[in-house]
Write a protein that holds these residues in place. Structure first.
Motif, PDB file in Angstrom:
ATOM      1  N   VAL A  37       0.862  -1.180   0.000  1.00  0.00           N
ATOM      2  CA  VAL A  37       0.000   0.000   0.000  1.00  0.00           C
ATOM      3  C   VAL A  37       0.900   1.232   0.000  1.00  0.00           C
ATOM      4  O   VAL A  37       1.755   1.386   0.881  1.00  0.00           O
ATOM      5  N   VAL A  38       0.734   2.072  -1.002  1.00  0.00           N
ATOM      6  CA  VAL A  38       1.547   3.287  -1.135  1.00  0.00           C
ATOM      7  C   VAL A  38       0.602   4.482  -1.225  1.00  0.00           C
ATOM      8  O   VAL A  38      -0.381   4.460  -1.968  1.00  0.00           O
ATOM      9  N   LEU A  39       0.925   5.528  -0.461  1.00  0.00           N
ATOM     10  CA  LEU A  39       0.131   6.756  -0.444  1.00  0.00           C
ATOM     11  C   LEU A  39       0.966   7.897  -0.997  1.00  0.00           C
ATOM     12  O   LEU A  39       2.159   8.008  -0.700  1.00  0.00           O
ATOM     13  N   TYR A  40       0.350   8.754  -1.811  1.00  0.00           N
ATOM     14  CA  TYR A  40       1.031   9.972  -2.246  1.00  0.00           C
ATOM     15  C   TYR A  40       0.007  11.066  -2.508  1.00  0.00           C
ATOM     16  O   TYR A  40      -1.192  10.801  -2.658  1.00  0.00           O
ATOM     17  N   THR A  41       0.500  12.305  -2.521  1.00  0.00           N
ATOM     18  CA  THR A  41      -0.359  13.470  -2.727  1.00  0.00           C
ATOM     19  C   THR A  41      -0.173  14.008  -4.131  1.00  0.00           C
ATOM     20  O   THR A  41       0.791  13.671  -4.823  1.00  0.00           O
ATOM     21  N   ASP A  42      -1.109  14.876  -4.547  1.00  0.00           N
ATOM     22  CA  ASP A  42      -0.986  15.453  -5.884  1.00  0.00           C
ATOM     23  C   ASP A  42       0.025  16.590  -5.919  1.00  0.00           C
ATOM     24  O   ASP A  42       0.488  16.979  -6.995  1.00  0.00           O
ATOM     25  N   LYS A  43       0.400  17.132  -4.743  1.00  0.00           N
ATOM     26  CA  LYS A  43       1.419  18.184  -4.664  1.00  0.00           C
ATOM     27  C   LYS A  43       2.200  18.007  -3.366  1.00  0.00           C
ATOM     28  O   LYS A  43       1.663  17.499  -2.383  1.00  0.00           O
ATOM     29  N   PRO A  44       3.455  18.449  -3.322  1.00  0.00           N
ATOM     30  CA  PRO A  44       4.217  18.345  -2.076  1.00  0.00           C
ATOM     31  C   PRO A  44       3.857  19.417  -1.059  1.00  0.00           C
ATOM     32  O   PRO A  44       4.141  19.276   0.125  1.00  0.00           O
ATOM     33  N   ALA A  45       3.234  20.503  -1.511  1.00  0.00           N
ATOM     34  CA  ALA A  45       2.877  21.601  -0.608  1.00  0.00           C
ATOM     35  C   ALA A  45       1.593  22.253  -1.090  1.00  0.00           C
ATOM     36  O   ALA A  45       1.306  22.290  -2.295  1.00  0.00           O
ATOM     37  N   TYR A  46       0.830  22.764  -0.122  1.00  0.00           N
ATOM     38  CA  TYR A  46      -0.455  23.397  -0.420  1.00  0.00           C
ATOM     39  C   TYR A  46      -0.511  24.754   0.256  1.00  0.00           C
ATOM     40  O   TYR A  46       0.126  24.986   1.291  1.00  0.00           O
ATOM     41  N   THR A  47      -1.301  25.626  -0.334  1.00  0.00           N
ATOM     42  CA  THR A  47      -1.583  26.906   0.308  1.00  0.00           C
ATOM     43  C   THR A  47      -2.771  26.727   1.247  1.00  0.00           C
ATOM     44  O   THR A  47      -3.688  25.947   0.956  1.00  0.00           O
ATOM     45  N   GLU A  48      -2.731  27.402   2.356  1.00  0.00           N
ATOM     46  CA  GLU A  48      -3.817  27.313   3.336  1.00  0.00           C
ATOM     47  C   GLU A  48      -5.163  27.523   2.646  1.00  0.00           C
ATOM     48  O   GLU A  48      -5.361  28.491   1.914  1.00  0.00           O
ATOM     49  N   GLY A  49      -6.084  26.580   2.839  1.00  0.00           N
ATOM     50  CA  GLY A  49      -7.393  26.646   2.203  1.00  0.00           C
ATOM     51  C   GLY A  49      -7.527  25.710   1.014  1.00  0.00           C
ATOM     52  O   GLY A  49      -8.647  25.411   0.581  1.00  0.00           O
ATOM     53  N   GLU A  50      -6.411  25.238   0.453  1.00  0.00           N
ATOM     54  CA  GLU A  50      -6.478  24.270  -0.646  1.00  0.00           C
ATOM     55  C   GLU A  50      -6.900  22.898  -0.124  1.00  0.00           C
ATOM     56  O   GLU A  50      -6.763  22.596   1.069  1.00  0.00           O
ATOM     57  N   GLN A  51      -7.408  22.064  -1.036  1.00  0.00           N
ATOM     58  CA  GLN A  51      -7.882  20.740  -0.669  1.00  0.00           C
ATOM     59  C   GLN A  51      -6.979  19.675  -1.292  1.00  0.00           C
ATOM     60  O   GLN A  51      -7.038  19.440  -2.504  1.00  0.00           O
ATOM     61  N   PRO A  52      -6.145  19.030  -0.488  1.00  0.00           N
ATOM     62  CA  PRO A  52      -5.251  17.990  -1.013  1.00  0.00           C
ATOM     63  C   PRO A  52      -6.032  16.794  -1.548  1.00  0.00           C
ATOM     64  O   PRO A  52      -7.137  16.477  -1.088  1.00  0.00           O
ATOM     65  N   ILE A  53      -5.432  16.138  -2.524  1.00  0.00           N
ATOM     66  CA  ILE A  53      -5.979  14.897  -3.077  1.00  0.00           C
ATOM     67  C   ILE A  53      -4.970  13.786  -2.804  1.00  0.00           C
ATOM     68  O   ILE A  53      -3.820  13.858  -3.247  1.00  0.00           O
ATOM     69  N   PHE A  54      -5.402  12.783  -2.063  1.00  0.00           N
ATOM     70  CA  PHE A  54      -4.547  11.637  -1.752  1.00  0.00           C
ATOM     71  C   PHE A  54      -4.843  10.503  -2.737  1.00  0.00           C
ATOM     72  O   PHE A  54      -6.011  10.246  -3.066  1.00  0.00           O
ATOM     73  N   THR A  55      -3.804   9.834  -3.182  1.00  0.00           N
ATOM     74  CA  THR A  55      -3.950   8.649  -4.033  1.00  0.00           C
ATOM     75  C   THR A  55      -3.409   7.439  -3.287  1.00  0.00           C
ATOM     76  O   THR A  55      -2.299   7.479  -2.748  1.00  0.00           O
TER      77      THR A  55
ATOM     78  N   LYS B 224      -3.955  -3.062   6.588  1.00  0.00           N
ATOM     79  CA  LYS B 224      -2.624  -2.945   5.991  1.00  0.00           C
ATOM     80  C   LYS B 224      -2.266  -1.473   5.806  1.00  0.00           C
ATOM     81  O   LYS B 224      -2.892  -0.762   5.012  1.00  0.00           O
ATOM     82  N   PRO B 225      -1.240  -0.961   6.536  1.00  0.00           N
ATOM     83  CA  PRO B 225      -0.899   0.458   6.423  1.00  0.00           C
ATOM     84  C   PRO B 225       0.143   0.710   5.337  1.00  0.00           C
ATOM     85  O   PRO B 225       0.886  -0.176   4.922  1.00  0.00           O
ATOM     86  N   SER B 226       0.187   1.953   4.905  1.00  0.00           N
ATOM     87  CA  SER B 226       1.262   2.410   4.033  1.00  0.00           C
ATOM     88  C   SER B 226       2.377   2.990   4.892  1.00  0.00           C
ATOM     89  O   SER B 226       2.218   3.180   6.100  1.00  0.00           O
ATOM     90  N   ALA B 227       3.486   3.290   4.270  1.00  0.00           N
ATOM     91  CA  ALA B 227       4.509   4.076   4.954  1.00  0.00           C
ATOM     92  C   ALA B 227       4.010   5.514   5.056  1.00  0.00           C
ATOM     93  O   ALA B 227       3.285   5.995   4.178  1.00  0.00           O
ATOM     94  N   PRO B 228       4.363   6.236   6.119  1.00  0.00           N
ATOM     95  CA  PRO B 228       3.904   7.628   6.236  1.00  0.00           C
ATOM     96  C   PRO B 228       4.579   8.521   5.204  1.00  0.00           C
ATOM     97  O   PRO B 228       5.723   8.290   4.810  1.00  0.00           O
TER      98      PRO B 228
END
Length: 253
Positions: A128-146, A238-242
């Protein structure tokens, strides 16, 4: 035309002609001998000796189809492959699924298990692998996790990768304070059994509003403060790595 003409006796002219013919025969014999000597082995040996004396050794270039397990190629700085060496991957080529510690492969320290009679994938057989659509967000943005789930075992098996089995939890960077979890306020039901061949991967996404939450959504949700955070995904147990990401303040106008 052949009779000698001149004031001297004919015998003298015949002797001169015989001497000239003899000299010509000797010269021709010497020339033929030199040609034969140059083209013979003796000439080749002298050529080789002169190359050695020049101090410039000659090397045989390796064949384009030479056996990689052969010994030294004979070219300075190039050695043949050893029999115990493995294949080297080309630049830019990704490691194959199933390699320990590689996303999409068997996690380090875990050994794939035989698939049980039920055909369901054991936790040890999936990555199980987790990643985001961007490495950094501006306050108020909505992250997308894959979330990417890979069969890291040696046999095909079935795994429920539906929304009910998926979860993402966001914590502070130290990992000791819970900020948000995907199932707190919007639990989702549903089954999505996937038959996964070895190395096959499936992906799904989970959106985050960028606000806090508690189990059962019992508290007022607040926008998260700027800072660094970590996130962990799970498929069942089953967890992913953080992973880590940043939330930044908006740029000053």
């Amino acid at each position: 035309m052949l009779d000698p003409q001149g004031p001297l006796p004919p015998e003298i002219y015949w002797r001169r002609r015989a001497l000239a013919v003899g000299v010509l025969v000797v010269v021709l014999a010497v020339i033929i001998g030199l040609i034969f000597w140059v083209t013979s082995d003796g000439g080749g040996k002298n050529t080789a000796n002169s190359t050695d004396l020049s101090g410039t050794p000659s090397y045989a270039l390796p064949s384009a189809y030479s056996d990689p397990s052969a010994s030294a190629s004979g070219v300075p700085g190039v050695s043949g492959g050893s029999g115990g060496g493995g294949e080297v991957a080309a630049p830019g080529e990704s490691p194959a699924a199933g390699e320990p510690g590689i996303p999409g492969g068997t996690p380090a320290g875990e050994t794939p298990q035989p698939v049980p009679a039920s055909g369901l994938c054991p936790d040890q057989n999936i990555s199980v692998v987790l990643y985001t659509d961007k490495p950094a967000y501006t306050e108020g943005e909505q992250p997308i996790f894959t979330i990417a789930v890979t069969n890291a075992g040696l046999s095909e098996c079935t795994r429920d990768v539906g929304k009910a089995m998926q979860s993402v939890t966001v914590l502070n960077l130290a990992g000791d304070r819970r900020i948000w979890a995907s199932g707190d306020c919007a639990p989702v039901e549903g089954v999505n059994n996937q038959l996964l061949k070895p190395g096959q991967q499936v992906k799904d996404t989970i959106d985050w509003s960028g606000t806090t939450s508690t189990p059962g959504c019992e508290t007022v949700r607040q926008p998260v403060a700027p800072g660094s955070y970590q996130a962990v995904a799970r498929i069942g147990e089953k967890p992913s790595a953080p992973i880590t990401f940043n939330v930044n303040r908006p740029a000053a106008q």
